[in-house]
Scaffold this motif. Sequence first.
Motif, short mmCIF file in Angstrom:
data_model
loop_
_atom_site.label_atom_id
_atom_site.label_comp_id
_atom_site.label_asym_id
_atom_site.label_seq_id
_atom_site.Cartn_x
_atom_site.Cartn_y
_atom_site.Cartn_z
N GLU A 142 0.84 -1.21 0.00
CA GLU A 142 0.00 0.00 0.00
C GLU A 142 0.87 1.25 0.00
N GLU A 174 -5.86 4.19 -1.48
CA GLU A 174 -4.56 3.62 -1.05
C GLU A 174 -4.20 4.12 0.36
N HIS A 177 -6.12 2.15 2.72
CA HIS A 177 -5.57 0.79 2.84
C HIS A 177 -4.35 0.78 3.76
#
Length: 218
Positions: A142, A174, A177
């Motif tokens: 990530e 992202e 994440h």
Amino acid sequence: MTRPLVGWGGKDELMATAGTPVPAGDVTQRVGVEVIRARGVDVEKLIKMLIANAAAEFASTYYYYTILRMHLAGYEDYKEICEDARLEDRAHWELIVPRIYELGGELPNDLPEFHNQAGCAAAKLPNPPTVINILTVLLESERCAIRSWSAVCDMTFGKDPRTYDLAARILNEEIEHEAWFIELLAHERDGKSISSGHFRRGEPGEAPYSKNRAFYNP
Ligand SMILES: [Fe+2]
Ligand SMILES: [Fe+2]
């Protein structure tokens, strides 16, 4: 850019000042490309970056996250969060690929070649495949994605609003994440509570920023 009303010469001035001398009916050039080139975007470099990022989404993460998820048996909550990240990376792939073609680029007609152009290392199953090792791979993947999409945002900000918009939508996810996997790894490895602010997506792979419709991403 605001234009003064006085002296505004209408379409003739627009043709002259926009830096887009594409003749009428010419299908070999794109005004949509020439306007961003005129604003300073290195289009060929941007296409390479987008192919590298697309390869990272599809090959480095979506494919390998499938394997990582399979090995989270016994951690059903982690499995579910890995699945969200996996499906959202597929959504990122679907979102960005059409932009490569709009810019005049194309995907390599060879999957190994495509894989090898990825801008992030393959998220391979670690050995041993412990939950801590898997979460570490997920976290670092990530982080690579955040760096890669931030680079696209930096390159296109104020110059190529369409690519910027797509990259920024992906970057939003992202960043989420990364926060998810920091929370899980800190808990699992260090016994620490570092909240991501996350509860759960409405359904697996919801992709609230990068997926507006389910047509390509059921
Ligand atoms: Fe992604
Ligand atoms: Fe991701």
